[in-house]
Design a protein around this motif. Structure first.
Motif, PDB file in Angstrom:
ATOM      1  N   UNK A  27      -7.746  20.208  16.995  1.00  0.00           N
ATOM      2  CA  UNK A  27      -6.349  20.639  17.127  1.00  0.00           C
ATOM      3  C   UNK A  27      -6.061  21.148  18.538  1.00  0.00           C
ATOM      4  N   UNK A  28      -7.021  21.855  19.118  1.00  0.00           N
ATOM      5  CA  UNK A  28      -6.838  22.350  20.491  1.00  0.00           C
ATOM      6  C   UNK A  28      -6.726  21.183  21.468  1.00  0.00           C
ATOM      7  N   UNK A  29      -7.559  20.163  21.276  1.00  0.00           N
ATOM      8  CA  UNK A  29      -7.476  18.967  22.126  1.00  0.00           C
ATOM      9  C   UNK A  29      -6.110  18.300  22.005  1.00  0.00           C
ATOM     10  N   UNK A  30      -5.513  18.379  20.816  1.00  0.00           N
ATOM     11  CA  UNK A  30      -4.203  17.769  20.573  1.00  0.00           C
ATOM     12  C   UNK A  30      -3.063  18.655  21.068  1.00  0.00           C
ATOM     13  N   UNK A  38      -7.471  30.337  20.076  1.00  0.00           N
ATOM     14  CA  UNK A  38      -8.760  30.629  19.425  1.00  0.00           C
ATOM     15  C   UNK A  38      -9.905  30.063  20.249  1.00  0.00           C
ATOM     16  N   UNK A  39      -9.760  28.823  20.711  1.00  0.00           N
ATOM     17  CA  UNK A  39     -10.812  28.193  21.505  1.00  0.00           C
ATOM     18  C   UNK A  39     -11.007  28.931  22.829  1.00  0.00           C
ATOM     19  N   UNK A  40      -9.935  29.369  23.451  1.00  0.00           N
ATOM     20  CA  UNK A  40     -10.044  30.106  24.713  1.00  0.00           C
ATOM     21  C   UNK A  40     -10.727  31.459  24.514  1.00  0.00           C
ATOM     22  N   UNK A  41     -10.482  32.090  23.364  1.00  0.00           N
ATOM     23  CA  UNK A  41     -11.190  33.341  23.064  1.00  0.00           C
ATOM     24  C   UNK A  41     -12.687  33.067  22.952  1.00  0.00           C
ATOM     25  N   UNK A  42     -13.034  31.981  22.257  1.00  0.00           N
ATOM     26  CA  UNK A  42     -14.433  31.568  22.140  1.00  0.00           C
ATOM     27  C   UNK A  42     -15.034  31.332  23.529  1.00  0.00           C
ATOM     28  N   UNK A  43     -14.314  30.607  24.382  1.00  0.00           N
ATOM     29  CA  UNK A  43     -14.798  30.339  25.743  1.00  0.00           C
ATOM     30  C   UNK A  43     -15.029  31.635  26.512  1.00  0.00           C
ATOM     31  N   UNK A  44     -14.181  32.617  26.285  1.00  0.00           N
ATOM     32  CA  UNK A  44     -14.351  33.911  26.948  1.00  0.00           C
ATOM     33  C   UNK A  44     -15.665  34.570  26.564  1.00  0.00           C
TER      34      UNK A  44
END
Length: 118
Positions: A27-30, A38-44
């Motif tokens: 979904x983030x890719x889309x 959520x993905x950016x929090x994970x990346x952090x």
């Protein structure tokens, strides 16, 4: 545990929020905004862990495996940028996907078993 690397730098991070990592990444890719957040929090969290471990151990290469690493450049490009930004020193280290992927543990166990004649 709460706040340890396993809970914030693996698929467990997404599971603890009642989500599937693959679904969030797809979904983030889309372009789904909530999934991107959520993905950016994970990346952090992941970039914080990599900076800490690499500064402590003076690593040359950080190799990431597991299902999330299959996100490819969608994961690795922003992760490398965050790690560079957060590092105290110039960060010449490589951050790459593992060559053996999810099979690394199985292959390692087989080699160990062979060496020990199990």
């Amino acid at each position: 545990n709460r706040g340890c690397i396993e809970t914030v730098c693996s698929a467990k991070f997404f599971e603890n929020q009642g989500l599937a990592a693959k679904e969030v990444i797809d979904k983030a890719k889309a372009g789904d905004q909530q999934s991107l957040e959520i993905f950016n929090e994970y990346l952090g969290y992941l970039s914080d862990a990599i900076v800490s471990v690499s500064m402590l151990l003076d690593t040359e290469v950080i190799a990431l495996g597991g299902g999330i690493s299959q996100a490819g450049d969608f994961l690795f490009d922003p992760l490398r940028k965050l790690v560079e930004e957060k590092s105290f020193f110039k960060f010449p280290r490589k951050i790459v996907p593992t060559e053996l992927g999810n099979k690394a543990g199985i292959i390692g166990a087989a080699i160990l078993g062979k060496e020990k004649n199990v």
